[in-house]
Design an enzyme around this catalytic site. Sequence first.
Site, PDB file in Angstrom:
ATOM      1  NE  ARG A   1      -2.326   8.292  -4.921  1.00 32.91           N
ATOM      2  CZ  ARG A   1      -1.115   8.546  -4.429  1.00 32.91           C
ATOM      3  NH1 ARG A   1      -0.348   7.553  -3.994  1.00 32.91           N
ATOM      4  NH2 ARG A   1      -0.676   9.796  -4.380  1.00 32.91           N
TER       5      ARG A   1
ATOM      6  CB  THR B   1      -2.936   3.915   0.763  1.00 33.68           C
ATOM      7  OG1 THR B   1      -2.920   4.818  -0.348  1.00 33.68           O
ATOM      8  CG2 THR B   1      -4.177   3.048   0.684  1.00 33.68           C
TER       9      THR B   1
ATOM     10  CG  LEU C   1      -1.956  -1.058   1.392  1.00 34.86           C
ATOM     11  CD1 LEU C   1      -2.733  -0.853   2.693  1.00 34.86           C
ATOM     12  CD2 LEU C   1      -2.908  -1.080   0.212  1.00 34.86           C
ATOM     13  CG  ASP C   2       0.411   4.253  -2.934  1.00 31.02           C
ATOM     14  OD1 ASP C   2       1.245   3.467  -3.423  1.00 31.02           O
ATOM     15  OD2 ASP C   2      -0.530   4.761  -3.581  1.00 31.02           O
ATOM     16  NE  ARG C   3       4.835   8.981   2.989  1.00 29.94           N
ATOM     17  CZ  ARG C   3       5.586  10.051   2.728  1.00 29.94           C
ATOM     18  NH1 ARG C   3       6.861  10.066   3.060  1.00 29.94           N
ATOM     19  NH2 ARG C   3       5.062  11.100   2.107  1.00 29.94           N
TER      20      ARG C   3
END
Length: 339
Positions: free
Chosen positions: A251, A147, A143-145
């Site tokens: 996104r 998110t 997961l993105d930082r």
Amino acid sequence: MPGDLHILVAEPDAGTRLDAYLGAQDSCPSRSACARLVEAGAVAVNGEVCLSKKYAVAVGDRISVELPEEEALSGVVIPQPIPLDIRFEDDYLIVLSKQRGLVCHPAHGHADGTLANALVYHCGLEHLGTLQGEDRPGIVHRLDRDTSGLMLAAKDDETQRALQDLIRLRTLDRRYIALVHGYIAHDEGTISTGIARSTRDRVKMAVSDDPFARQAITTFKVLERFEASRTDDGYTLVECHLYTGRTHQIRVHMRHINHPLVGDPLYGKGKGAERADRGLARQFLHSWRVAFTHPVTGETIECRDTLPWDLAAVLEDIEPLSIGRTPAGDKIIPQLLEW
């Protein structure tokens, strides 16, 4: 930042094993390292992930390789007592809820204090899968930082490979909640495109029809709509279902249909949109549900995660602007706000 390698197979190389073919390329690491990249799902052939290092390449095959980040750190990941919000755990895997701001694995600027460090502390390095590399122990998907929400970790290579197969075969059900700008008229939709690294900004990904772009499929359901005010053009709360797992996929896809995520610093409305972003300091994106068949025990695993306080606060702020929930929203939203 991540490196990307694109190769078109020529006639003299036809029939060569994929790992050997990649290992012979000047821009690739050793054959054994290439084999690990294949097993980790970092190699695509003709737009589809290939997990067989024994695949025989053919003339005209378009091969894409996501090389490890240039700034990725080598060496053993040190254990650190970072709290983990674990929702399910057995001898083979973990389902946890990642907090916003937590990076998944060590990289330049984040040498420690990552989810990987926490997993090593919790499990021990010898009890985590390393198919993604020794600097990413246990990591199945990222997961993105900024998110938040549910993600999986594996305690051995076999389980890690099996979970990655579930993602590749699209049988690991991952659902995300996103608040986007604007009014989405249709209650459901499917976005299917190629995604590749942007040619204008190498930090970003972009929808692309390049032959080497990787297929990305996202479906969404509208949960609730909110009317426009003087500082914004309204909002739509959606549940997104990932069928593939490309970098920044949701996104990028929501930006592609002109409904960027609220608060998104990369793909959002940009400077001057602070009021429209409702003061949110990160993208409104939360992994709220995962469901899958356990690759070892065969049991059905389903976990759900309520919205964290900062995202719930945004929904509370715009609630007076609501123009109604859909039937899907009536079912899902109460589960998101249970505390």
